[in-house]
Motif scaffolding. Structure first.
Motif, short mmCIF file in Angstrom:
data_model
loop_
_atom_site.label_atom_id
_atom_site.label_comp_id
_atom_site.label_asym_id
_atom_site.label_seq_id
_atom_site.Cartn_x
_atom_site.Cartn_y
_atom_site.Cartn_z
N THR A 11 0.82 -1.21 0.00
CA THR A 11 0.00 0.00 0.00
C THR A 11 0.86 1.26 0.00
OG1 THR A 11 -0.22 -0.34 2.40
CG2 THR A 11 -2.08 -1.00 1.01
N HIS A 12 2.12 1.16 0.40
CA HIS A 12 3.11 2.23 0.26
C HIS A 12 2.61 3.59 0.77
CE1 HIS A 12 6.26 -0.05 -1.69
NE2 HIS A 12 5.34 -0.62 -2.46
N GLY A 13 2.05 3.59 1.96
CA GLY A 13 1.62 4.83 2.58
C GLY A 13 0.22 5.28 2.20
N TYR A 14 -0.44 4.55 1.32
CA TYR A 14 -1.78 4.94 0.87
C TYR A 14 -2.89 4.14 1.55
CZ TYR A 14 0.42 7.71 -2.80
OH TYR A 14 1.15 8.66 -3.48
N GLY A 31 3.35 -6.59 3.71
CA GLY A 31 4.55 -5.76 3.67
C GLY A 31 4.55 -4.64 2.65
N ASP A 32 5.53 -3.75 2.79
CA ASP A 32 5.62 -2.48 2.06
C ASP A 32 4.40 -1.61 2.36
OD1 ASP A 32 8.13 -2.94 1.09
OD2 ASP A 32 7.58 -2.98 -1.02
N PHE A 33 4.19 -1.37 3.65
CA PHE A 33 3.14 -0.46 4.08
C PHE A 33 3.64 0.98 4.11
CE2 PHE A 33 4.74 -3.03 7.65
CZ PHE A 33 5.41 -2.08 8.41
N THR A 34 4.96 1.18 4.00
CA THR A 34 5.52 2.53 3.90
C THR A 34 6.03 2.76 2.48
OG1 THR A 34 7.83 2.04 4.44
CG2 THR A 34 6.32 2.32 6.29
N MET A 35 6.28 4.01 2.16
CA MET A 35 6.92 4.35 0.89
C MET A 35 8.41 4.62 1.09
SD MET A 35 6.70 4.81 -2.38
CE MET A 35 5.03 5.23 -2.90
N HIS A 36 8.73 5.40 2.14
CA HIS A 36 10.11 5.83 2.36
C HIS A 36 10.77 5.16 3.56
CE1 HIS A 36 9.28 8.80 -0.70
NE2 HIS A 36 8.24 9.22 -0.01
N GLY A 37 10.04 4.29 4.24
CA GLY A 37 10.63 3.55 5.34
C GLY A 37 10.81 4.32 6.63
N SER A 38 10.07 5.41 6.80
CA SER A 38 10.25 6.23 8.00
C SER A 38 9.44 5.69 9.16
CB SER A 38 9.83 7.68 7.72
OG SER A 38 8.42 7.77 7.60
N ALA A 39 9.89 6.03 10.36
CA ALA A 39 9.18 5.62 11.57
C ALA A 39 7.79 6.25 11.63
CB ALA A 39 9.99 5.98 12.81
N ASP A 40 7.65 7.49 11.16
CA ASP A 40 6.34 8.15 11.17
C ASP A 40 5.36 7.40 10.28
OD1 ASP A 40 7.20 10.08 12.93
OD2 ASP A 40 7.52 11.62 11.39
N GLU A 41 5.82 6.98 9.10
CA GLU A 41 4.95 6.22 8.21
C GLU A 41 4.52 4.91 8.85
OE1 GLU A 41 6.06 6.53 3.66
OE2 GLU A 41 7.86 6.28 4.88
N ALA A 42 5.48 4.22 9.46
CA ALA A 42 5.17 2.93 10.08
C ALA A 42 4.19 3.10 11.24
CB ALA A 42 6.46 2.27 10.57
N GLU A 43 4.40 4.14 12.04
CA GLU A 43 3.49 4.38 13.16
C GLU A 43 2.08 4.68 12.68
OE1 GLU A 43 3.11 7.23 17.15
OE2 GLU A 43 4.74 7.56 15.71
N ASN A 47 -1.13 2.31 13.59
CA ASN A 47 -2.32 2.89 14.24
C ASN A 47 -3.57 2.64 13.41
OD1 ASN A 47 -0.94 3.87 16.47
ND2 ASN A 47 -0.53 5.85 15.51
N TRP A 48 -3.45 2.82 12.10
CA TRP A 48 -4.58 2.57 11.20
C TRP A 48 -5.02 1.10 11.26
CZ3 TRP A 48 -4.48 -0.64 6.82
CH2 TRP A 48 -5.60 -0.56 5.98
N LEU A 49 -4.03 0.22 11.21
CA LEU A 49 -4.33 -1.22 11.24
C LEU A 49 -5.03 -1.59 12.55
CD1 LEU A 49 -3.85 -3.96 9.71
CD2 LEU A 49 -1.83 -4.22 11.16
N CYS A 50 -4.50 -1.10 13.65
CA CYS A 50 -5.09 -1.42 14.95
C CYS A 50 -6.54 -0.94 15.06
CB CYS A 50 -4.26 -0.81 16.07
SG CYS A 50 -2.65 -1.60 16.32
N ASP A 51 -6.86 0.15 14.38
CA ASP A 51 -8.21 0.71 14.46
C ASP A 51 -9.21 0.03 13.53
OD1 ASP A 51 -7.44 2.52 16.40
OD2 ASP A 51 -7.11 4.17 14.97
N LEU A 52 -8.73 -0.81 12.62
CA LEU A 52 -9.66 -1.48 11.70
C LEU A 52 -10.60 -2.40 12.48
CD1 LEU A 52 -7.40 -2.53 8.68
CD2 LEU A 52 -9.01 -0.62 8.80
N ASP A 53 -11.81 -2.52 11.98
CA ASP A 53 -12.84 -3.30 12.65
C ASP A 53 -12.80 -4.76 12.20
OD1 ASP A 53 -14.97 -3.92 14.26
OD2 ASP A 53 -16.49 -3.21 12.85
N THR A 79 -4.87 -9.17 19.63
CA THR A 79 -5.44 -9.51 18.33
C THR A 79 -4.66 -8.91 17.16
OG1 THR A 79 -6.95 -7.62 18.33
CG2 THR A 79 -7.74 -9.67 19.34
N VAL A 80 -3.56 -8.20 17.45
CA VAL A 80 -2.73 -7.59 16.41
C VAL A 80 -1.33 -8.19 16.54
CG1 VAL A 80 -1.84 -5.45 15.42
CG2 VAL A 80 -4.07 -5.46 16.56
#
Length: 199
Positions: A11-14, A31-43, A47-53, A79-80
């Motif tokens: 998804t590369h940040g999207y 995998g490849d949930f970030t585009m640039h590999g930054s900690a902010d992107e990963a966080e 957070n988004w993943l944890c909030d999914l229903d 559960t995560v």
């Protein structure tokens, strides 16, 4: 009993572009949930993943997610799960995940991690594909021969991966369903549809 698995990858940040995701028992990002590999992107992704229903949420890392190399993630609910050469059992189904990091490829550890995938794995989650299966781009097969051999030994019910964007697709060979869930369509910077699978 049927288990519905929603497969996301690359998804590369999207990830926040995804709306109205279908119902499933488990969501898996390979995998490849970030585009640039930054900690902010990963966080932001975590957070988004944890909030999914969804009841269960699993993820592994790709080569773009280099801020996660040898990282540990604390504070996740029961559960995560980050699958980092590790597994988890959900309702009798054994999931196991292997990330992809360039330093591990350079020194041979990646092949060892792939060779060590447990034989009783039901759902295998890797970032890179096995050699010759949904791995072809630019006149080259980018998959792993070691991973292909291990998959043939294990015969998992599902093998979920991504990495090669041009090979988004699903196929069945023998007893295993293979899903390249790479969602980033590089020609248009849009996302392919997430894939819902059942076992």
């Amino acid at each position: 009993m049927t288990m519905r698995i929603l497969h996301l990858s690359d998804t590369h940040g999207y990830h926040r572009w995804l709306r109205d995701l279908p119902a499933a028992d488990v969501v898996v990002h390979s995998g490849d949930f970030t585009m640039h590999g930054s900690a902010d992107e990963a966080e932001d992704f975590i957070n988004w993943l944890c909030d999914l229903d969804y009841q269960y949420k699993l993820f592994t890392c790709g080569n773009h997610d280099f801020c996660m190399y040898r990282a540990t993630v604390s504070g996740l609910s029961d559960t995560v799960h980050l699958l980092y050469n590790s597994g988890v059992e959900i309702d009798g189904v054994k999931f196991y995940g292997v990330p992809l990091f360039v330093p591990d490829c350079a020194d041979g550890r990646q092949e060892q991690y792939e060779a060590d995938i447990p034989l009783d794995t039901d759902v295998l989650v890797t970032h890179r594909p096995p050699y010759g299966i949904l791995d072809y781009a630019d006149q080259t097969n980018y998959g792993s021969a070691t991973l292909l051999r291990r998959v043939h030994e294990i015969k998992p019910r599902l093998h979920l991966f991504g990495h090669i964007h041009q090979q988004y697709g699903v196929l069945k060979r023998g007893e295993t369903i293979y899903s390249n869930g790479a969602m980033m369509n590089e020609s248009s910077r849009t996302l392919n549809a997430p894939r819902l699978l059942e076992i």
